[in-house]
Design an enzyme around this catalytic site. Structure first.
Site, PDB file in Angstrom:
ATOM      1  N   GLU A  32      -0.928  -8.622   5.395  1.00 46.54           N
ATOM      2  CA  GLU A  32      -1.443  -9.230   6.902  1.00 46.54           C
ATOM      3  C   GLU A  32      -1.854  -8.472   7.918  1.00 46.54           C
ATOM      4  O   GLU A  32      -2.159  -9.314   9.306  1.00 46.54           O
ATOM      5  CB  GLU A  32       0.273  -7.063   7.618  1.00 46.54           C
ATOM      6  CG  GLU A  32      -0.608  -5.626   8.081  1.00 46.54           C
ATOM      7  CD  GLU A  32      -0.943  -5.047   6.697  1.00 46.54           C
ATOM      8  OE1 GLU A  32      -0.386  -6.018   5.230  1.00 46.54           O
ATOM      9  OE2 GLU A  32      -1.336  -3.792   6.640  1.00 46.54           O
ATOM     10  N   CYS A  63       0.728  -0.830   0.057  1.00 51.69           N
ATOM     11  CA  CYS A  63      -0.337   0.287  -0.060  1.00 51.69           C
ATOM     12  C   CYS A  63       0.882   1.361  -0.123  1.00 51.69           C
ATOM     13  O   CYS A  63       1.375   1.410  -0.951  1.00 51.69           O
ATOM     14  CB  CYS A  63      -1.231   0.052   1.346  1.00 51.69           C
ATOM     15  SG  CYS A  63      -3.072   1.188   0.896  1.00 51.69           S
ATOM     16  N   HIS A  78      -2.934  -5.202   1.637  1.00 48.49           N
ATOM     17  CA  HIS A  78      -2.742  -5.737   2.884  1.00 48.49           C
ATOM     18  C   HIS A  78      -2.697  -7.052   3.600  1.00 48.49           C
ATOM     19  O   HIS A  78      -3.779  -7.514   4.997  1.00 48.49           O
ATOM     20  CB  HIS A  78      -3.969  -4.304   4.231  1.00 48.49           C
ATOM     21  CG  HIS A  78      -3.600  -2.977   4.240  1.00 48.49           C
ATOM     22  ND1 HIS A  78      -2.541  -2.606   4.565  1.00 48.49           N
ATOM     23  CD2 HIS A  78      -3.986  -2.079   3.453  1.00 48.49           C
ATOM     24  CE1 HIS A  78      -2.347  -1.615   4.612  1.00 48.49           C
ATOM     25  NE2 HIS A  78      -3.557  -1.337   3.619  1.00 48.49           N
TER      26      HIS A  78
END
Ligand code: GLN
Length: 195
Positions: free
Chosen positions: A177, A80, A175
């Site tokens: 994560e 990002c 994302h």
């Protein structure tokens, strides 16, 4: 010996990246200064606010240190805002260009490329080389609008490029994560860092 993976910890979502990397057995170092980077074998650049992160990178002299290490072959995984900072060009779009970047990844990006109505959304991505689709969260995500000849497109959403790899540089507009599917971080550790 587990590899020491630096997570750029100036602003944004670095703690979630550190947790995934630790879960996968990596030795994680939070990077705020050039001396922290010197201890790392590879670097993860998280999402957050790219205008803030570039200012802090410059203030801490980490911008030139990262460029130097990348040119010497260090692996980087950027997500990002991290992707925005890694890219060579920011095209004018929803937000105008002109903001400085590290200029390492041969792509152009448009910040907040999915527009205001789609500030945040989820999608199932078919990622090149992965068996099953991966659920991905996009938060005010950039779009990759141009890719250079050495850049491999790994995933798209509605024909928009959202994940690429250029040698040792891996970058995603979303994302990975934030969900418990660790396959992209595992790919980074096993196929990019170790390669
Ligand atoms: N829109 C942010 C930027 O331009 C990136 C958003 C994110 O990292 N989730 O920096």
């Amino acid at each position: 010996m587990p590899k020491r993976i630096g997570v750029l910890a100036l602003q944004g979502g670095y703690a979630a990246h550190a947790a995934v990397l630790q879960r996968l057995g990596a030795d994680v170092i939070e990077v705020r200064l050039p001396e922290h980077l010197a201890e790392c074998d590879a670097l993860v650049m998280p999402g957050g606010e790219s205008t803030t992160i570039i200012r802090l990178l410059q203030r801490n002299l980490l911008d030139s240190a990262i460029i130097e290490r990348a040119n010497a072959g260090m692996s980087i995984f950027a997500t990002c805002a991290g992707l925005i900072l890694l890219s060579k060009r920011i095209s004018s779009g929803a937000e105008r260009g002109g903001q400085p970047t590290l200029g390492l990844l041969d792509v152009a990006v448009v910040r907040n490329g999915f527009g205001r109505q789609l500030d945040s959304f989820e999608a199932d991505l078919q990622i090149k080389g992965f068996d099953a689709p991966l659920r991905a969260i996009f938060i005010r995500a950039p779009i990759i609008t141009d890719v250079g000849p050495g850049v491999d497109v790994l995933a798209t959403v509605d024909d928009k490029v959202v994940m690429v790899q250029q040698g040792k540089l891996l970058a995603a507009a979303f994302h990975p994560e934030l969900l418990s599917d660790d396959r992209i971080h595992a790919h980074f550790l096993d196929a990019v860092v170790e390669h």
